[in-house]
Design a protein around this motif. Structure first.
Motif, PDB file in Angstrom:
ATOM      1  N   MET A 214       5.112 -32.016  17.628  1.00 42.01           N
ATOM      2  CA  MET A 214       6.381 -31.501  18.153  1.00 42.01           C
ATOM      3  C   MET A 214       7.063 -30.592  17.143  1.00 42.01           C
ATOM      4  O   MET A 214       7.659 -29.592  17.512  1.00 42.01           O
ATOM      5  CB  MET A 214       7.279 -32.656  18.578  1.00 42.01           C
ATOM      6  N   LEU A 215       6.966 -30.936  15.858  1.00 43.03           N
ATOM      7  CA  LEU A 215       7.555 -30.058  14.834  1.00 43.03           C
ATOM      8  C   LEU A 215       6.815 -28.726  14.793  1.00 43.03           C
ATOM      9  O   LEU A 215       7.423 -27.663  14.723  1.00 43.03           O
ATOM     10  CB  LEU A 215       7.537 -30.724  13.453  1.00 43.03           C
ATOM     11  N   ASP A 216       5.463 -28.800  14.866  1.00 40.44           N
ATOM     12  CA  ASP A 216       4.667 -27.564  14.865  1.00 40.44           C
ATOM     13  C   ASP A 216       5.018 -26.670  16.047  1.00 40.44           C
ATOM     14  O   ASP A 216       4.902 -25.442  15.964  1.00 40.44           O
ATOM     15  CB  ASP A 216       3.162 -27.878  14.913  1.00 40.44           C
ATOM     16  N   MET A 217       5.412 -27.277  17.159  1.00 40.74           N
ATOM     17  CA  MET A 217       5.751 -26.500  18.350  1.00 40.74           C
ATOM     18  C   MET A 217       7.186 -25.970  18.294  1.00 40.74           C
ATOM     19  O   MET A 217       7.648 -25.324  19.241  1.00 40.74           O
ATOM     20  CB  MET A 217       5.580 -27.367  19.610  1.00 40.74           C
ATOM     21  N   GLY A 218       7.888 -26.301  17.219  1.00 42.81           N
ATOM     22  CA  GLY A 218       9.248 -25.786  17.056  1.00 42.81           C
ATOM     23  C   GLY A 218      10.332 -26.640  17.688  1.00 42.81           C
ATOM     24  O   GLY A 218      11.449 -26.185  17.919  1.00 42.81           O
ATOM     25  N   PHE A 219      10.003 -27.902  17.963  1.00 44.67           N
ATOM     26  CA  PHE A 219      10.964 -28.786  18.632  1.00 44.67           C
ATOM     27  C   PHE A 219      11.845 -29.583  17.672  1.00 44.67           C
ATOM     28  O   PHE A 219      12.539 -30.493  18.106  1.00 44.67           O
ATOM     29  CB  PHE A 219      10.233 -29.770  19.559  1.00 44.67           C
ATOM     30  N   GLU A 220      11.809 -29.230  16.377  1.00 51.36           N
ATOM     31  CA  GLU A 220      12.599 -30.030  15.434  1.00 51.36           C
ATOM     32  C   GLU A 220      14.089 -30.106  15.799  1.00 51.36           C
ATOM     33  O   GLU A 220      14.669 -31.197  15.759  1.00 51.36           O
ATOM     34  CB  GLU A 220      12.413 -29.536  13.986  1.00 51.36           C
ATOM     35  N   PRO A 221      14.732 -28.981  16.196  1.00 46.40           N
ATOM     36  CA  PRO A 221      16.154 -29.090  16.545  1.00 46.40           C
ATOM     37  C   PRO A 221      16.410 -30.066  17.692  1.00 46.40           C
ATOM     38  O   PRO A 221      17.346 -30.861  17.638  1.00 46.40           O
ATOM     39  CB  PRO A 221      16.533 -27.659  16.961  1.00 46.40           C
TER      40      PRO A 221
END
Ligand code: ADP
Ligand code: MG
Length: 265
Positions: A197-204
């Motif tokens: 999920m972080l790799d996909m840019g979902f961190e926020p």
């Protein structure tokens, strides 16, 4: 902290955050709800996988955890079994009242469990597994994801939802639109495949989900009731820096870290 070997399965399990872990050898050893034990049998699961042997007792004991294990190691049941078992005894007191048929009042879903997963496929698999384990209980699971009609998903939520599985985008969307979904009753937050999920840019979105439930957790602790504790569980294939940071920011200080991998890998 220490390294424990399960020679039988040639798996190394690294447990951090506590002196000694007592893994279960059999599901029946754990203090699971009878309905859950029956559902495990119905699923055809005879013995727990290595990650389940460690995660099930850790979650039952109330720990937050960060766990690293390969695909196919049985992570879904490792968190679903103890979480749903804990809720089975208390669902009627914790769960939101079901919608009143025919009522014109807006109904807002208030799940007890939130599971975030990176893709529609993974969310659907987790949802299917949760349905199996919710069988013959009062708990009702739902799933939401992007790229599909949101009206249908909203209609499902409006029938009542105790266990919500979803992708970060659609979850955030429903929370932000208001009057659909509230996190105020959450007891368990699971971040599955966190690194993906972080790799996909979902961190926020992930941080926001954790913050919304976390701040409300703070409010709940004001009328300190032991039962009101919230648990956060994170699963990730790798322990990259951003994952460790996320764990430090959102898991309780005494979280348990469980690494399962092949010896030598
Ligand atoms: P992961 O999320 O770690 O990739 P899954 O939770 O999707 O793995 O599990 C992989 C497969 O193993 C699924 O088909 C699941 O039904 C099965 N499984 C999980 N736990 C057990 C068990 N204790 N005994 C037998 N099969 C299991
Ligand atoms: Mg999985």
């Amino acid at each position: 902290a220490g390294l424990q070997f399960d020679k039988l399965l040639t798996i190394s399990v690294y447990v951090e955050g506590r002196e000694k872990m007592n893994p279960i050898e059999r599901f029946e050893e754990a203090p699971l709800h009878p309905v859950m034990l029956r559902n495990i049998k119905l699923a055809g699961y005879e013995i727990p996988t290595p990650i389940q042997r460690y995660c099930i007792p850790a979650v039952l004991e109330g720990h937050d955890l960060l766990s690293c294990a390969q695909t196919g190691s049985g992570k879904t049941a490792a968190f679903m079994i103890p979480i749903l078992s804990k809720l089975m005894g208390k669902a009627s007191s914790l769960a939101a009242p079901r919608p009143v048929p025919g009522s014109t009042e807006p109904y807002i879903a208030q799940p007890l469990v939130l599971v975030a997963a990176p893709t529609r496929e993974l969310a659907t698999q987790i949802f299917d597994e949760s349905r199996r384990f919710c069988y013959m209980s009062k708990l009702r699971p739902c799933v939401v994801y992007g790229g599909a009609d949101s009206a249908t998903q909203r209609m499902e939520l409006k029938k009542g939802c105790d266990v919500l599985v979803g992708t970060p985008g659609r979850l955030s969307d429903f929370i932000e639109r208001g009057r659909i979904l509230s996190l105020k009753r959450l007891k368990f937050v699971v971040i599955d495949e966190a690194d993906e999920m972080l790799d996909m840019g979902f961190e926020p979105q992930i941080r926001k989900l954790l913050q919304s439930s976390g701040s409300l957790f703070f409010i709940r602790t004001l009328d300190a009731n032991e039962d009101d504790d919230q648990q956060v569980l994170m699963f990730s294939a790798t322990f990259q820096k951003a994952i460790r940071k996320l764990a430090r920011d959102f898991l309780s200080d005494d979280f348990v870290q469980i690494k399962v991998g092949r010896i030598g890998s």
